[in-house]
Write a protein that holds these residues in place. Structure first.
Motif, PDB file in Angstrom:
ATOM      1  N   ILE A   3       7.296 -17.824  34.460  1.00 20.02           N
ATOM      2  CA  ILE A   3       6.621 -16.696  33.812  1.00 20.02           C
ATOM      3  C   ILE A   3       7.655 -15.848  33.080  1.00 20.02           C
ATOM      4  CG2 ILE A   3       5.189 -14.657  34.146  1.00 20.02           C
ATOM      5  CD1 ILE A   3       3.737 -17.234  34.744  1.00 20.02           C
ATOM      6  N   PRO A   4       7.595 -15.768  31.754  1.00 16.59           N
ATOM      7  CA  PRO A   4       8.625 -15.056  30.986  1.00 16.59           C
ATOM      8  C   PRO A   4       8.447 -13.544  31.040  1.00 16.59           C
ATOM      9  CG  PRO A   4       6.940 -15.903  29.514  1.00 16.59           C
ATOM     10  CD  PRO A   4       6.571 -16.386  30.882  1.00 16.59           C
ATOM     11  N   ALA A   5       9.490 -12.841  30.633  1.00 17.39           N
ATOM     12  CA  ALA A   5       9.471 -11.381  30.668  1.00 17.39           C
ATOM     13  C   ALA A   5       8.391 -10.810  29.765  1.00 17.39           C
ATOM     14  CB  ALA A   5      10.843 -10.835  30.266  1.00 17.39           C
ATOM     15  N   TYR A   6       8.120 -11.479  28.635  1.00 16.00           N
ATOM     16  CA  TYR A   6       7.117 -10.915  27.725  1.00 16.00           C
ATOM     17  C   TYR A   6       5.709 -10.985  28.314  1.00 16.00           C
ATOM     18  CZ  TYR A   6       6.760 -15.874  26.255  1.00 16.00           C
ATOM     19  OH  TYR A   6       6.625 -17.238  26.216  1.00 16.00           O
ATOM     20  N   ALA A   7       5.457 -11.969  29.188  1.00 15.16           N
ATOM     21  CA  ALA A   7       4.146 -12.047  29.840  1.00 15.16           C
ATOM     22  C   ALA A   7       3.997 -10.937  30.877  1.00 15.16           C
ATOM     23  CB  ALA A   7       3.956 -13.407  30.495  1.00 15.16           C
ATOM     24  N   THR A   8       5.033 -10.712  31.681  1.00 14.63           N
ATOM     25  CA  THR A   8       4.963  -9.637  32.671  1.00 14.63           C
ATOM     26  C   THR A   8       4.952  -8.268  31.986  1.00 14.63           C
ATOM     27  OG1 THR A   8       7.383  -9.642  32.937  1.00 14.63           O
ATOM     28  CG2 THR A   8       6.115 -11.013  34.439  1.00 14.63           C
ATOM     29  N   ALA A   9       5.605  -8.159  30.833  1.00 14.41           N
ATOM     30  CA  ALA A   9       5.618  -6.893  30.100  1.00 14.41           C
ATOM     31  C   ALA A   9       4.211  -6.507  29.656  1.00 14.41           C
ATOM     32  CB  ALA A   9       6.541  -6.989  28.891  1.00 14.41           C
ATOM     33  N   GLY A  10       3.441  -7.486  29.193  1.00 12.41           N
ATOM     34  CA  GLY A  10       2.074  -7.201  28.793  1.00 12.41           C
ATOM     35  C   GLY A  10       1.250  -6.658  29.941  1.00 12.41           C
ATOM     36  N   ALA A  11       1.460  -7.228  31.142  1.00  9.67           N
ATOM     37  CA  ALA A  11       0.745  -6.753  32.329  1.00  9.67           C
ATOM     38  C   ALA A  11       1.200  -5.348  32.703  1.00  9.67           C
ATOM     39  CB  ALA A  11       0.980  -7.716  33.490  1.00  9.67           C
ATOM     40  N   LEU A  12       2.499  -5.090  32.604  1.00  8.58           N
ATOM     41  CA  LEU A  12       3.026  -3.762  32.936  1.00  8.58           C
ATOM     42  C   LEU A  12       2.412  -2.687  32.047  1.00  8.58           C
ATOM     43  CD1 LEU A  12       6.857  -4.388  33.488  1.00  8.58           C
ATOM     44  CD2 LEU A  12       5.122  -3.926  35.213  1.00  8.58           C
ATOM     45  N   ILE A  13       2.315  -2.957  30.756  1.00  9.45           N
ATOM     46  CA  ILE A  13       1.766  -1.980  29.823  1.00  9.45           C
ATOM     47  C   ILE A  13       0.307  -1.683  30.155  1.00  9.45           C
ATOM     48  CG2 ILE A  13       1.245  -1.503  27.402  1.00  9.45           C
ATOM     49  CD1 ILE A  13       3.607  -3.404  26.700  1.00  9.45           C
ATOM     50  N   TYR A  14      -0.445  -2.718  30.478  1.00  4.45           N
ATOM     51  CA  TYR A  14      -1.862  -2.525  30.806  1.00  4.45           C
ATOM     52  C   TYR A  14      -2.014  -1.722  32.099  1.00  4.45           C
ATOM     53  CZ  TYR A  14      -6.643  -3.474  32.209  1.00  4.45           C
ATOM     54  OH  TYR A  14      -7.946  -3.334  32.621  1.00  4.45           O
ATOM     55  N   LEU A  33       6.330   3.331  33.956  1.00  5.15           N
ATOM     56  CA  LEU A  33       6.146   1.880  33.993  1.00  5.15           C
ATOM     57  C   LEU A  33       5.835   1.340  32.603  1.00  5.15           C
ATOM     58  CD1 LEU A  33       5.979  -0.505  36.031  1.00  5.15           C
ATOM     59  CD2 LEU A  33       3.529  -0.085  36.147  1.00  5.15           C
ATOM     60  N   GLY A  34       5.028   2.091  31.840  1.00  5.47           N
ATOM     61  CA  GLY A  34       4.689   1.661  30.491  1.00  5.47           C
ATOM     62  C   GLY A  34       5.892   1.590  29.579  1.00  5.47           C
ATOM     63  N   LEU A  35       6.797   2.577  29.695  1.00  4.29           N
ATOM     64  CA  LEU A  35       8.010   2.571  28.875  1.00  4.29           C
ATOM     65  C   LEU A  35       8.868   1.345  29.190  1.00  4.29           C
ATOM     66  CD1 LEU A  35       9.910   3.915  26.841  1.00  4.29           C
ATOM     67  CD2 LEU A  35      10.879   5.246  28.738  1.00  4.29           C
ATOM     68  N   ILE A  36       8.940   1.002  30.481  1.00  3.91           N
ATOM     69  CA  ILE A  36       9.706  -0.180  30.877  1.00  3.91           C
ATOM     70  C   ILE A  36       9.063  -1.441  30.304  1.00  3.91           C
ATOM     71  CG2 ILE A  36      10.342  -1.620  32.853  1.00  3.91           C
ATOM     72  CD1 ILE A  36      10.656   1.008  34.437  1.00  3.91           C
ATOM     73  N   GLY A  87       5.410   0.362  39.701  1.00  2.80           N
ATOM     74  CA  GLY A  87       5.959   1.678  39.403  1.00  2.80           C
ATOM     75  C   GLY A  87       7.082   1.995  40.362  1.00  2.80           C
ATOM     76  N   LEU A  88       6.814   1.847  41.647  1.00  7.36           N
ATOM     77  CA  LEU A  88       7.866   2.062  42.636  1.00  7.36           C
ATOM     78  C   LEU A  88       8.926   0.973  42.553  1.00  7.36           C
ATOM     79  CD1 LEU A  88       5.750   3.199  45.712  1.00  7.36           C
ATOM     80  CD2 LEU A  88       7.261   4.601  44.300  1.00  7.36           C
ATOM     81  N   ASN A  89       8.490  -0.267  42.235  1.00  9.89           N
ATOM     82  CA  ASN A  89       9.491  -1.333  42.068  1.00  9.89           C
ATOM     83  C   ASN A  89      10.342  -1.088  40.823  1.00  9.89           C
ATOM     84  OD1 ASN A  89       7.441  -1.885  40.244  1.00  9.89           O
ATOM     85  ND2 ASN A  89       6.965  -3.911  41.055  1.00  9.89           N
ATOM     86  N   ALA A  90       9.725  -0.532  39.776  1.00 15.27           N
ATOM     87  CA  ALA A  90      10.485  -0.199  38.563  1.00 15.27           C
ATOM     88  C   ALA A  90      11.464   0.933  38.838  1.00 15.27           C
ATOM     89  CB  ALA A  90       9.537   0.184  37.437  1.00 15.27           C
ATOM     90  N   PHE A  91      11.028   1.921  39.599  1.00 14.87           N
ATOM     91  CA  PHE A  91      11.913   3.021  39.990  1.00 14.87           C
ATOM     92  C   PHE A  91      13.089   2.487  40.803  1.00 14.87           C
ATOM     93  CE2 PHE A  91      12.732   6.464  43.229  1.00 14.87           C
ATOM     94  CZ  PHE A  91      13.414   7.316  42.370  1.00 14.87           C
ATOM     95  N   PHE A  92      12.797   1.565  41.714  1.00 16.67           N
ATOM     96  CA  PHE A  92      13.815   0.915  42.548  1.00 16.67           C
ATOM     97  C   PHE A  92      14.906   0.291  41.675  1.00 16.67           C
ATOM     98  CE2 PHE A  92      15.651  -2.711  44.650  1.00 16.67           C
ATOM     99  CZ  PHE A  92      15.668  -2.444  46.001  1.00 16.67           C
ATOM    100  N   THR A  93      14.469  -0.496  40.687  1.00 18.32           N
ATOM    101  CA  THR A  93      15.412  -1.271  39.879  1.00 18.32           C
ATOM    102  C   THR A  93      16.094  -0.467  38.787  1.00 18.32           C
ATOM    103  OG1 THR A  93      14.308  -3.387  40.288  1.00 18.32           O
ATOM    104  CG2 THR A  93      15.579  -3.203  38.248  1.00 18.32           C
ATOM    105  N   TYR A  94      15.295   0.219  37.981  1.00 18.09           N
ATOM    106  CA  TYR A  94      15.837   0.811  36.758  1.00 18.09           C
ATOM    107  C   TYR A  94      16.425   2.205  36.951  1.00 18.09           C
ATOM    108  CZ  TYR A  94      13.378  -3.101  34.698  1.00 18.09           C
ATOM    109  OH  TYR A  94      12.945  -4.381  34.394  1.00 18.09           O
ATOM    110  N   THR A  95      16.013   2.902  38.011  1.00 17.89           N
ATOM    111  CA  THR A  95      16.571   4.230  38.258  1.00 17.89           C
ATOM    112  C   THR A  95      17.593   4.213  39.383  1.00 17.89           C
ATOM    113  OG1 THR A  95      14.573   5.353  37.488  1.00 17.89           O
ATOM    114  CG2 THR A  95      16.048   6.617  38.885  1.00 17.89           C
ATOM    115  N   VAL A  96      17.157   3.810  40.583  1.00 18.20           N
ATOM    116  CA  VAL A  96      18.046   3.873  41.746  1.00 18.20           C
ATOM    117  C   VAL A  96      19.240   2.935  41.583  1.00 18.20           C
ATOM    118  CG1 VAL A  96      18.200   3.661  44.248  1.00 18.20           C
ATOM    119  CG2 VAL A  96      16.080   4.468  43.203  1.00 18.20           C
TER     120      VAL A  96
END
Length: 462
Positions: free
Chosen positions: A373-384, A176-179, A113-122
């Motif tokens: 590890i592809p983006a779709y695999a990490t995306a599944g983990a992010l959603i969960y 994080l889920g939206l990402i 969540g904080l890493n997503a904020f770091f990348t996608y917002t800041v």
């Protein structure tokens, strides 16, 4: 990850005003070994074998961060190999500090969540470089350290309403889920409706959905390392389908050079970064408090009077970890609620955390696997993970609209503005205004007034 333990943050006001005390023990310790002397194993009625198994259990439940965090950081322009090594080193150092200084069975790693904020917002939305964003992480960590060394921590924790604390965690989860949904291609942009459903006819989108469902099912069935093994399984399916290129499994760790001491502290000393630093600080601080107290209760680190052993040291270790993490190139490093799995396996002391740290260091040699590890695999983990983080909404007082509405504003505006900082600011302002104009001004603390003024200035002049 923040899960069902978030309800323990309700005990902040009682526990944080108490002094640290040791758990009584009448266990004899004749000729204790080195590990027993360091971690007080007999006093905590545990053994070396139990602590090692607990550390292994905790590591496998949170090891997904090794693969997810570098992918998120790479989207900000950070070298993927360096981000991978930084994740492992930052997590290992934090675990060693928590284990050796606080003697707590808690694993730490870069916060989801904080890493997503770091990348996608800041970096992505606000346009700052990742070096400046790391500077903001460093400054927020220093502020957290100062608070952990003084009574400011108790004052601030007690002055922020419970509804807003829970809302911040849930809002970060929704963000994080939206990402995750966007990365998976399950949600795509649409000029007419802003967002719409993607196509599950795309193999990557379908595999992301399968990964999420697999994680959810295996976690519900209490499978060991459900998130990690689901990601690896979906990656293997992608390799069989020709979507993943095999790069090997083991190699020497990549260079840390691109991220080592790369933070731009001077660039972060900008008025426009104030809300970013506060967002890093608040989310990290409240998530840490909730996680540590939840783990403390499960690890029997609470005495009959409700006092938690070495809570102050645990908070200091956590806050110091964010500063150390920024040196190597990590977003805020924080305590992981997955540590509860290790506690359930019998972990009671810092030897559990040290074991987790050693395993993170060993993981550095699996860089080729991380790169596959592809983006779709990490995306599944992010959603969960996102859905677990949203469980805090269950603890909001839904009968009082002056609590409910500000909480909803906080949660909804984080993903809709694509900014954790904006969500916090709008939620705090809504709370202050509603309490003042409904005759409940006594529920607005001095710190909330100060923060409201800062947030108004942010929206008016920045």
């Amino acid at each position: 990850m923040r899960g069902s333990l978030v309800e323990t943050i309700k005990q902040d006001q009682h526990v944080l005003n108490q002094s640290d005390s040791a758990i009584p023990s009448s266990v004899n310790s004749a000729n204790p070994g080195l590990l027993d002397r360091i971690f007080k194993l007999r006093q905590h009625e545990t053994t070396i074998k139990t602590e090692l198994v607990a550390g292994l259990t905790t590591f496998f439940t949170m090891a997904y961060v090794i693969f997810v965090n570098p992918n998120i950081m790479a989207a900000a322009g950070v070298d993927h190999g360096a981000a991978f090594v930084a994740t492992c080193i930052g997590a290992a150092l934090a675990c060693f500090l928590m284990g050796l200084y606080a003697n707590w069975p808690v694993g730490l790693a870069p916060g989801m969540g904080l890493n997503a904020f770091f990348t996608y917002t800041v970096v992505g939305d606000m346009g700052y470089s990742w070096q400046v964003a790391l500077g903001a992480v460093f400054l927020s960590g220093v502020l957290f350290m100062i608070m952990s060394l003084s009574r400011i921590r108790e004052w601030l924790l007690n002055s922020i309403p419970l509804s807003l604390r829970f809302a911040m965690g849930a809002g970060v989860g929704l963000f994080l889920g939206l990402i995750g949904l966007k990365t998976a291609g399950i949600v795509v942009d649409n000029p007419a409706t802003l967002l719409s459903m993607g196509s599950f006819g795309e193999p990557s989108t379908l595999l992301a959905g399968v990964c999420f469902l697999l994680i959810a099912i295996l976690s519900q069935r209490k499978m060991f390392g459900a998130i990690l093994f689901s990601m690896l399984g979906v990656t293997a399916v992608g390799w069989a389908m020709g979507l993943v290129e095999y790069q090997g499994l083991v190699s020497a760790p990549p260079s840390l050079g691109p991220t080592w001491m790369a933070m731009d502290i001077a660039g972060a000393l900008n008025v426009g970064m104030v809300s970013v630093i506060l967002a890093f600080l608040f989310v990290n601080m409240f998530d840490t408090a909730g996680t540590l107290m939840g783990v403390a209760h499960r690890a029997h680190l609470v005495d009959d009077d409700g006092r938690i052993k070495n809570l102050s040291r645990a908070l200091k270790a956590d806050s110091t970890s964010s500063v150390m993490g920024s040196f190597v190139g990590c977003p805020p490093v924080t305590s992981y609620v997955e540590s509860a799995s290790g506690v359930a396996a019998g972990g009671r002391t810092g030897l559990t955390a040290v074991t987790v740290g050693i395993l993170f260091l060993l993981a550095m040699f699996f860089a080729p696997l991380a790169g596959m590890i592809p983006a779709y695999a990490t995306a599944g983990a992010l959603i969960y993970v996102a859905m677990l983080m949203m469980s805090g909404m269950a603890h909001i007082n839904w009968k009082d609209h002056t609590d409910t509405i500000p909480a909803i504003v906080t949660v909804v505006m984080m993903p809709l503005t694509f900014s954790i900082a904006n969500g916090i600011a709008l939620g705090f302002l809504t709370y202050t205004v509603m309490k003042l104009f409904t005759g409940q001004h006594e529920k607005v603390s001095i710190s909330l007034y100060v923060l409201s003024v800062i947030f108004i200035a942010k929206f008016a002049f920045l």
